[in-house]
Enzyme design. Structure first.
Site, mmCIF file in Angstrom:
data_model
loop_
_atom_site.group_PDB
_atom_site.id
_atom_site.type_symbol
_atom_site.label_atom_id
_atom_site.label_comp_id
_atom_site.label_asym_id
_atom_site.label_seq_id
_atom_site.Cartn_x
_atom_site.Cartn_y
_atom_site.Cartn_z
ATOM 1 N N ASN A 142 0.611 -0.119 6.251
ATOM 2 C CA ASN A 142 0.565 -0.157 7.718
ATOM 3 C C ASN A 142 -0.848 -0.467 8.209
ATOM 4 O O ASN A 142 -1.035 -1.273 9.118
ATOM 5 C CB ASN A 142 1.011 1.186 8.289
ATOM 6 C CG ASN A 142 2.532 1.267 8.416
ATOM 7 O OD1 ASN A 142 3.216 0.242 8.477
ATOM 8 N ND2 ASN A 142 3.056 2.468 8.436
ATOM 9 N N ASP A 185 7.375 -2.120 8.388
ATOM 10 C CA ASP A 185 8.817 -2.162 8.670
ATOM 11 C C ASP A 185 9.536 -3.097 7.721
ATOM 12 O O ASP A 185 10.622 -2.800 7.219
ATOM 13 C CB ASP A 185 9.069 -2.600 10.114
ATOM 14 C CG ASP A 185 8.654 -1.538 11.122
ATOM 15 O OD1 ASP A 185 8.634 -1.834 12.323
ATOM 16 O OD2 ASP A 185 8.344 -0.398 10.681
ATOM 17 N N GLU A 238 8.591 7.071 5.215
ATOM 18 C CA GLU A 238 8.772 6.224 4.035
ATOM 19 C C GLU A 238 9.493 7.004 2.944
ATOM 20 O O GLU A 238 9.398 6.674 1.764
ATOM 21 C CB GLU A 238 7.411 5.685 3.537
ATOM 22 C CG GLU A 238 6.472 6.712 2.939
ATOM 23 C CD GLU A 238 5.520 7.329 3.951
ATOM 24 O OE1 GLU A 238 5.862 7.348 5.152
ATOM 25 O OE2 GLU A 238 4.452 7.811 3.541
#
Lengths: 143, 620
Positions: free
Chosen positions: B258, B267, B293
């Site tokens: 991220n 994503d 996650e």
């Protein structure tokens, strides 16, 4: 009003089924009379019946009776005309069949809601027409 | 709600059955009425034909055909008489005879229209007429068209045991057609009702499909298209623990993805990860997105547990070997997996999930990209009660810290306090860490407790401006979640962080020392001091001083306790002291229980000490 509607429905149904039966009968008669012909020329003196004959595959309508293989007659007036003496005539009414039985080969008409067919032996012979054996029950000596 | 739906369903079904029954009934009523009318007519016509036969026989003793042929006037008279019976509904009344060729011809025709002549052939249904002729029995012939019934009643005229003719009465009736028309109106009403029901059914069907779609949407994680926690809640209520093994999966270093490539990339990875799981697992396996996650897999149990481990290993390897392409970047990820092989061995399924979660933590702390399962599932006696006791205590502010002083034994002054966590039960009795800490160590409750303890310590520092040390595991620093909590608390109290010492305990073999060193340096940059706790026992390793920025070394209490009686313990302590001094690291001796020990420590030139002899833990 309801009765009228019901009657109308019945009549329409009846006409439809009658037309169908007539077409089949005429088709069978023509095949029996002219087994060799692929196209049969016919002359008809009734406007409504012309429509019916047009629906038969092997039929070709003609306006000249001299060119026709067979005449389908529904009017007395036609039979009164002696020019047509030599033509093969098939009538659509019992009265015509009875009155002109010396000239016509047969007739098809409705009697008591039943289709009736009559061939006259003498006239069939006159035109050298031999019908299939299953037509024997329709062949009469007189009317 | 479910009962109401059932009742409504049964009610609708009952109404439908009743309407269908009525609809079918109208059909049978119509048939019955038609039949009754026909029977009535037939009976009436039978009587009429009997009378006709009687009437005809009154005029003839024999040879019907010959007599009628020769007597036209008689024919006329008889036909006129017959015509009286030919009123509606008898359309035709006539008598036919069978000639030698088997053809049927008129003897008399009393019909008022379409009258046949004497001896005229009539093409009839030969078979039926012959039947009457030979059996000498009456016969009814029914000709049916759509709503139009046409009936012929045949009756033989028998004179001297010989059939001289056959009386025929043709009749039609509009009555059945009228009834049919009336019933058609009724049928139309039923048709409208059926149509209404059909429309209703279609609306309900549409609603139901919509409900299913909404339900699916509600239980599906929109990003990964696997189940979400809403589904999990419902699933856990109905699960049979015997049928599944539990796998807890977590994508390693997901935060880095991220941070490096952006949330869209994150994503994308999550979607791809879920897709890979779907391809590896079977239809009967349940995949749940458990957290950011984190994924939970309920694996339909194979016959032996080796298969479960094989599946988990296959997942791990597939993820490891797969290279994700995102906007021209090649992203590689790994996954850590924790497994509960036998959920049925736990009191609740939630406990079994917790164990899988613990195993996942172990996999993480063991260097990630690992599959870890519990080998002691039979012996784990962790209860939900224990965990929730701690959670409740945190929520209800029943977490307290006791503080044990650390003395400078040269000037006999307190230099620092070690914070020791305690819980208060509902009776305000103290619960010591030994009773709960180990049980929550791999849970999110541990994280909450860490946060709470740091809060308490910083409040205390703010009030007293005293140096306070807090115990943490080395793995807390390597764990992203716990470290981020520690970091956040320190950053929120930057002015006070210089008073804080973190005492680290080597609770497991170290991995990724470089990252660990980096993180400790980060803490030290805020003024936090770093101590290594319980040195000289367990996992203790001199090597850690190579890559960890250690300020203080706390010698393990078990060595100090035996220092007066054990030469080995004394030698070890002496060696550690020399080593620490050499590195300019402060030394603290724990578990100082008497004056004798204190004297030995003084002789070894150890500056700092703590223990019951010097001061017990108390409120500050």
């Amino acid at each position: 009003m309801k009765k009228i509607v019901i009657l109308l429905v019945l009549v329409i149904n009846l006409i439809a089924s009658v037309t169908k039966i007539e077409k089949e009968i005429y088709s069978t008669i023509l095949k029996a009379l002219f087994p060799q012909k692929k196209i049969i020329k016919i002359w008809v003196d009734n406007h409504h019946k012309k429509k019916l004959f047009r629906k038969i595959n092997l039929v070709k309508l003609t306006n000249n009776y001299k060119n026709a293989d067979i005449l389908f007659v529904y009017n007395t007036k036609t039979l009164k005309d002696e020019k047509r003496d030599k033509a093969i005539i098939f009538v659509g009414k019992y009265t015509l069949l009875k009155d002109y039985q010396d000239r016509v080969i047969g007739g098809f008409f409705w009697q008591k809601g039943r289709p009736n067919i009559i061939f006259l032996r003498k006239n069939l012979e006159k035109f050298n027409i031999t019908l299939p054996s299953n037509f024997e029950k329709y062949i009469e000596d007189r009317v | 709600m479910k009962h109401i739906n059932k009742i409504v369903g049964i009610l609708i079904l009952t109404i439908l059955i009743l309407i269908s029954y009525l609809f079918i009934s109208t059909h049978s009523i119509e048939k019955q009425i038609s039949k009754s009318i026909n029977d009535l007519f037939v009976h009436h016509v039978k009587e009429v034909s009997k009378n006709i036969e009687k009437f005809i026989k009154g005029y003839f003793k024999n040879n019907l055909y010959e007599k009628l042929k020769s007597d036209e006037k008689l024919r006329e008279y008889l036909q006129n008489s017959l015509s009286l019976t030919a009123a509606s509904p008898h359309n035709y009344v006539y008598i036919l005879y069978r000639d030698k060729k088997g053809r049927y011809r008129y003897l008399l025709d009393g019909s008022n229209e379409d009258r046949g002549e004497f001896d005229q052939k009539l093409d009839v249904d030969q078979k039926s007429w012959d039947e009457v002729y030979y059996t000498t029995k009456d016969k009814v012939i029914i000709h049916k068209s759509s709503e139009f019934i046409y009936i012929t009643y045949l009756r033989p005229i028998i004179i001297d045991s010989k059939v001289e003719g056959v009386i025929a009465v043709d009749f039609t009736s509009e009555l059945p057609a009228t009834i049919s028309q009336i019933l058609n109106s009724v049928k139309s009403i039923f048709n409208y009702i059926f149509l209404t029901f059909l429309a209703l059914f279609l609306i309900l069907l549409y609603q139901y499909i919509l409900y299913l779609k909404t339900k699916k949407y509600a239980i599906t994680d929109s990003l990964t298209q696997v189940y979400n926690r809403v589904y999990l809640r419902n699933f856990l209520e109905n699960i049979n623990p015997n049928n599944y093994a539990i796998l807890m999966l977590d994508i390693d270093h997901f935060k880095n993805i991220n941070d490096t490539y952006g949330h869209k990339a994150g994503d994308f990875i999550l979607r791809e990860f879920a897709n890979i799981l779907k391809t590896i697992l079977r239809e009967e396996d349940i995949i749940v997105r458990y957290g950011g996650e984190e994924f939970l897999v309920f694996l339909k149990k194979p016959e032996n547990e080796k298969e479960i481990l094989k599946v988990a290993e296959r997942i791990r390897k597939t993820i490891e070997n797969f290279s994700y392409e995102y906007e021209n970047y090649q992203i590689n990820i790994t996954v850590s997996i924790g497994i509960t092989l036998h959920p049925e061995r736990f009191k609740t399924i939630k406990e079994a999930i917790k164990i899988a979660d613990e195993m996942l933590y172990k996999a993480k702390r063991g260097g990630r990209n690992k599959v870890v399962w519990s080998k002691k599932e039979n012996f784990i006696e962790i209860t939900y009660k224990d965990i929730y006791f701690v959670k409740e205590a945190i929520d209800e502010n029943r977490v307290v810290c006791y503080f044990q002083p650390i003395y400078n034994i040269k000037n006999n002054k307190i230099v620092k306090y070690e914070a020791l966590v305690r819980l208060l039960d509902k009776n305000s009795d103290l619960i010591y860490p030994g009773a709960f800490l180990e049980k929550i160590v791999y849970t999110t409750i541990y994280n909450s407790l860490t946060k709470k303890v740091l809060n308490i310590i910083f409040e205390k520092i703010e009030k007293t401006k005293k140096n306070i040390s807090v115990n943490l595991n080395l793995s807390d620093i390597t764990d992203n979640m716990v470290f981020s909590i520690i970091l956040k608390e320190i950053e929120n109290n930057l002015a006070l962080s210089k008073y804080l010492t973190i005492e680290l305990l080597e609770n497991e073999s170290l991995t990724n020392q470089k990252e660990l060193g980096k993180r400790l340096e980060q803490l030290k940059s805020y003024g936090v001091k770093v101590a290594i706790d319980d040195f000289g026992s367990g996992y203790s390793n001199f090597e850690i001083f190579r890559f960890l920025p250690i300020d203080i070394l706390k010698i393990d209490g078990s060595l100090i306790k035996e220092i007066e009686n054990s030469k080995i313990s004394y030698s070890i302590v002496k060696s550690i002291t020399l080593f620490a001094k050499d590195l300019d690291i402060d030394i603290v001796a724990e578990f100082v229980e008497n004056e004798k020990i204190l004297k030995i420590l003084e002789n070894l030139e150890i500056t700092y000490a703590q223990g019951f002899y010097l001061g017990k833990p108390s409120k500050l």
